[in-house]
Every structure is written in structure tokens, then in C-alpha cells.
Design a protein around this motif. Structure first.
Motif, PDB file in Angstrom:
ATOM      1  N   GLU A 155      13.461   4.769  -3.077  1.00 30.39           N
ATOM      2  CA  GLU A 155      12.047   4.797  -3.439  1.00 30.39           C
ATOM      3  C   GLU A 155      11.221   5.767  -2.623  1.00 30.39           C
ATOM      4  OE1 GLU A 155      10.161   0.958  -3.763  1.00 30.39           O
ATOM      5  OE2 GLU A 155      12.071   0.000  -4.229  1.00 30.39           O
ATOM      6  N   VAL A 156      11.776   6.230  -1.504  1.00 28.11           N
ATOM      7  CA  VAL A 156      10.983   6.967  -0.530  1.00 28.11           C
ATOM      8  C   VAL A 156      11.699   8.261  -0.134  1.00 28.11           C
ATOM      9  CG1 VAL A 156      10.040   6.831   1.799  1.00 28.11           C
ATOM     10  CG2 VAL A 156      10.007   4.803   0.342  1.00 28.11           C
ATOM     11  N   HIS A 157      10.993   9.393  -0.236  1.00 26.41           N
ATOM     12  CA  HIS A 157      11.552  10.664   0.250  1.00 26.41           C
ATOM     13  C   HIS A 157      11.588  10.694   1.775  1.00 26.41           C
ATOM     14  CE1 HIS A 157      11.995  12.936  -3.432  1.00 26.41           C
ATOM     15  NE2 HIS A 157      10.759  12.664  -3.793  1.00 26.41           N
ATOM     16  N   ALA A 158      10.513  10.165   2.380  1.00 29.55           N
ATOM     17  CA  ALA A 158      10.408  10.214   3.833  1.00 29.55           C
ATOM     18  C   ALA A 158       9.438   9.141   4.304  1.00 29.55           C
ATOM     19  CB  ALA A 158       9.903  11.581   4.276  1.00 29.55           C
ATOM     20  N   ALA A 159       9.581   8.757   5.556  1.00 29.86           N
ATOM     21  CA  ALA A 159       8.629   7.887   6.241  1.00 29.86           C
ATOM     22  C   ALA A 159       8.221   8.643   7.497  1.00 29.86           C
ATOM     23  CB  ALA A 159       9.270   6.551   6.590  1.00 29.86           C
ATOM     24  N   MET A 160       6.920   8.693   7.766  1.00 32.72           N
ATOM     25  CA  MET A 160       6.451   9.523   8.862  1.00 32.72           C
ATOM     26  C   MET A 160       5.123   8.997   9.405  1.00 32.72           C
ATOM     27  SD  MET A 160       5.581  13.616   8.633  1.00 32.72           S
ATOM     28  CE  MET A 160       7.194  13.937   7.946  1.00 32.72           C
ATOM     29  N   TRP A 161       4.948   9.134  10.707  1.00 32.20           N
ATOM     30  CA  TRP A 161       3.659   8.841  11.327  1.00 32.20           C
ATOM     31  C   TRP A 161       2.758  10.045  11.134  1.00 32.20           C
ATOM     32  CZ3 TRP A 161       2.248   4.185  13.191  1.00 32.20           C
ATOM     33  CH2 TRP A 161       3.256   3.248  13.422  1.00 32.20           C
ATOM     34  N   LYS A 162       1.527   9.793  10.708  1.00 29.30           N
ATOM     35  CA  LYS A 162       0.542  10.863  10.501  1.00 29.30           C
ATOM     36  C   LYS A 162      -0.753  10.475  11.200  1.00 29.30           C
ATOM     37  CE  LYS A 162       2.388  12.832   6.348  1.00 29.30           C
ATOM     38  NZ  LYS A 162       2.099  14.140   5.872  1.00 29.30           N
ATOM     39  N   PRO A 163      -1.655  11.437  11.397  1.00 29.26           N
ATOM     40  CA  PRO A 163      -2.953  11.086  11.988  1.00 29.26           C
ATOM     41  C   PRO A 163      -3.652  10.043  11.110  1.00 29.26           C
ATOM     42  CG  PRO A 163      -2.666  13.469  11.912  1.00 29.26           C
ATOM     43  CD  PRO A 163      -1.532  12.871  11.138  1.00 29.26           C
ATOM     44  N   VAL A 164      -4.324   9.094  11.745  1.00 25.85           N
ATOM     45  CA  VAL A 164      -4.961   8.006  11.002  1.00 25.85           C
ATOM     46  C   VAL A 164      -5.987   8.529   9.999  1.00 25.85           C
ATOM     47  CG1 VAL A 164      -6.869   7.443  12.576  1.00 25.85           C
ATOM     48  CG2 VAL A 164      -5.709   5.615  11.285  1.00 25.85           C
ATOM     49  N   SER A 165      -6.497   9.724  10.202  1.00 23.28           N
ATOM     50  CA  SER A 165      -7.455  10.319   9.254  1.00 23.28           C
ATOM     51  C   SER A 165      -6.839  10.498   7.868  1.00 23.28           C
ATOM     52  CB  SER A 165      -7.979  11.656   9.775  1.00 23.28           C
ATOM     53  OG  SER A 165      -6.903  12.564   9.965  1.00 23.28           O
ATOM     54  N   ALA A 166      -5.507  10.575   7.763  1.00 28.53           N
ATOM     55  CA  ALA A 166      -4.836  10.710   6.462  1.00 28.53           C
ATOM     56  C   ALA A 166      -5.099   9.498   5.571  1.00 28.53           C
ATOM     57  CB  ALA A 166      -3.335  10.903   6.655  1.00 28.53           C
ATOM     58  N   LEU A 167      -5.420   8.379   6.174  1.00 28.77           N
ATOM     59  CA  LEU A 167      -5.677   7.157   5.417  1.00 28.77           C
ATOM     60  C   LEU A 167      -6.927   7.275   4.541  1.00 28.77           C
ATOM     61  CD1 LEU A 167      -4.379   4.385   5.064  1.00 28.77           C
ATOM     62  CD2 LEU A 167      -5.813   3.560   6.944  1.00 28.77           C
ATOM     63  N   HIS A 168      -7.856   8.142   4.900  1.00 27.89           N
ATOM     64  CA  HIS A 168      -9.094   8.313   4.121  1.00 27.89           C
ATOM     65  C   HIS A 168      -8.823   8.728   2.680  1.00 27.89           C
ATOM     66  CE1 HIS A 168     -12.173   7.546   7.128  1.00 27.89           C
ATOM     67  NE2 HIS A 168     -11.340   8.108   7.994  1.00 27.89           N
ATOM     68  N   ASP A 169      -7.816   9.549   2.459  1.00 21.40           N
ATOM     69  CA  ASP A 169      -7.485   9.990   1.097  1.00 21.40           C
ATOM     70  C   ASP A 169      -6.645   8.970   0.341  1.00 21.40           C
ATOM     71  OD1 ASP A 169      -8.819  12.401   1.431  1.00 21.40           O
ATOM     72  OD2 ASP A 169      -7.037  13.413   2.207  1.00 21.40           O
ATOM     73  N   ILE A 170      -5.990   8.092   1.049  1.00 20.10           N
ATOM     74  CA  ILE A 170      -5.054   7.135   0.449  1.00 20.10           C
ATOM     75  C   ILE A 170      -5.725   5.796   0.164  1.00 20.10           C
ATOM     76  CG2 ILE A 170      -2.949   5.813   0.922  1.00 20.10           C
ATOM     77  CD1 ILE A 170      -2.133   8.287   2.681  1.00 20.10           C
ATOM     78  N   ALA A 171      -6.406   5.282   1.156  1.00 22.90           N
ATOM     79  CA  ALA A 171      -7.055   3.964   1.061  1.00 22.90           C
ATOM     80  C   ALA A 171      -8.410   4.051   1.767  1.00 22.90           C
ATOM     81  CB  ALA A 171      -6.172   2.895   1.694  1.00 22.90           C
ATOM     82  N   PRO A 172      -9.395   4.685   1.117  1.00 22.98           N
ATOM     83  CA  PRO A 172     -10.667   4.938   1.802  1.00 22.98           C
ATOM     84  C   PRO A 172     -11.393   3.687   2.288  1.00 22.98           C
ATOM     85  CG  PRO A 172     -10.794   5.538  -0.532  1.00 22.98           C
ATOM     86  CD  PRO A 172      -9.376   5.210  -0.239  1.00 22.98           C
ATOM     87  N   ASN A 173     -11.355   2.629   1.535  1.00 25.34           N
ATOM     88  CA  ASN A 173     -12.032   1.406   1.954  1.00 25.34           C
ATOM     89  C   ASN A 173     -11.369   0.824   3.201  1.00 25.34           C
ATOM     90  OD1 ASN A 173     -14.227  -0.361   1.226  1.00 25.34           O
ATOM     91  ND2 ASN A 173     -12.672  -1.924   0.847  1.00 25.34           N
ATOM     92  N   ALA A 174     -10.042   0.808   3.213  1.00 25.61           N
ATOM     93  CA  ALA A 174      -9.310   0.318   4.388  1.00 25.61           C
ATOM     94  C   ALA A 174      -9.541   1.242   5.584  1.00 25.61           C
ATOM     95  CB  ALA A 174      -7.822   0.220   4.073  1.00 25.61           C
TER      96      ALA A 174
END
Length: 188
Positions: free
Chosen positions: A161-180
Motif C-alpha cells: 500500500e505504501v511506496h515509502a514511509a518518511m519523517w518530514k517537517p511538520v509543516s507538510a501536515l498543512h497540505d495534508i490535514a490542515p485542521n489537524a
């Protein structure tokens, strides 16, 4: 295994509490609440127009990084998660998905959760269907839970199900789950 009625009772209590204690004024969750009132089998991925999923927003202890997966079918970076699988608590379904998809060790429910099962965020969003399954576009009512883990520990992506798992800067969450992401900024 719990019945759909038991599942719905647990979900209704959780959503009511979320709306009273956590939700921002713009969070109405109208379709989810309508489906609960109509007694839809929200624990069944075939239920339309939507059904429950659980996901894990996994951050480093300092909240500087977030663990993301490159989802094969959706072709984008997301927090680990998936269709609800029966568990004593909804947060355990989310934790199971995170471990399965990333191989992360030492996953801990964030202290924000106090009693364990109140979602950090509930996000109802549209997902594309899968023609191979005869599935039309539909909604995922995603119960999101906040976890911490050590970003120095090794990861192992679930290749089905997953190409990769990776730690990213927390700012990346804004585009994925803006409310969270906005809620996380207030947790620090």
C-alpha cells in the motif's frame, strides 16, 4: 466481534463528545451525523456515501517532524491510516494502521488524548473510487489520533500500500490535514 449497533453507539458517543469538546465552529460533520442517524453500517467499507477510517498523526517528541507515507493508490503523501478495523478503542485501530504501514516502533498516544479515545481531529473528505472494486468516489470519515514516536528508529514501509514511509517537517501536515495541523500548533 461487536455488532454494527454497538459500533454506532460507540461512534455516536465519540462524535458527540468531539463536537462538544474539540470541534471548531466550522466543523459540522453533517454527512457523518446524518449517516449515524440513519443507522448506516459505518464500520463497513462498502457503506456509501461514506464510512469510517482511522489514521495516526505521528509527530516527533519536539513536534518538529511528522511521519508520512507515500500512498500507492492515491499517489500522494498522507498520514498513515486506513479503513476501520475492530478494536477496543478507535485509537487502537489508528495505531495498528501506523505500525502496519510504516513499521514504526515505540508508538505512544500523545498526552493530548488524556482518556485515550477522543479523536484529535475528525475529517470527512472525498476519496476517489476504485473501478476494480466497482467503487464510486465516496467519503472517508477519518478519526485522527495524535501519537509520538522517535524519528531515529528505523521504518519499514508496507509495500502493498505504501511506496515509502518518511519523517518530514511538520509543516507538510498543512497540505495534508490542515485542521489537524492548526490544532497541533496550539498543542505545543
Amino acid at each position: 466481534m461487536a455488532s454494527t449497533s454497538d459500533f454506532l453507539s460507540r461512534l455516536e458517543a465519540l462524535v458527540s463528545r468531539y463536537c462538544a469538546e474539540v470541534a471548531a465552529p466550522h466543523e459540522h460533520l453533517a454527512v457523518l451525523r446524518w449517516q449515524m442517524a440513519e443507522r448506516h453500517a459505518l464500520d463497513d467499507r462498502a457503506t456509501m456515501p461514506g464510512h469510517v477510517t482511522t489514521s495516526a498523526i505521528v509527530v516527533s517528541p519536539d513536534h518538529a517532524q511528522v511521519l508520512l507515507i507515500d500512498h500507492i493508490h492515491l499517489r500522494r503523501w498522507l498520514q498513515p491510516g486506513g479503513h476501520y478495523e475492530p478494536a477496543e478503542q478507535f485509537c487502537r485501530s489508528a495505531a495498528r494502521e501506523a505500525v502496519e504501514e510504516t513499521g514504526i516502533a515505540g508508538l505512544a498516544l500523545h498526552g493530548w488524548h488524556r482518556d485515550g479515545d477522543l479523536p484529535f481531529n475528525i475529517d470527512s473528505h472525498e476519496v476517489p473510487g476504485k473501478a476494480a472494486r466497482g467503487e464510486a468516489p465516496h467519503l472517508h470519515h477519518d478519526l485522527q489520533y495524535l501519537f509520538t514516536a522517535d524519528p531515529r528508529l528505523p521504518l519499514r514501509a508496507q509495500r502493498e500500500e505504501v511506496h515509502a514511509a518518511m519523517w518530514k517537517p511538520v509543516s507538510a501536515l498543512h497540505d495534508i490535514a490542515p485542521n489537524a495541523a492548526a490544532r497541533l500548533e496550539r498543542v505545543r
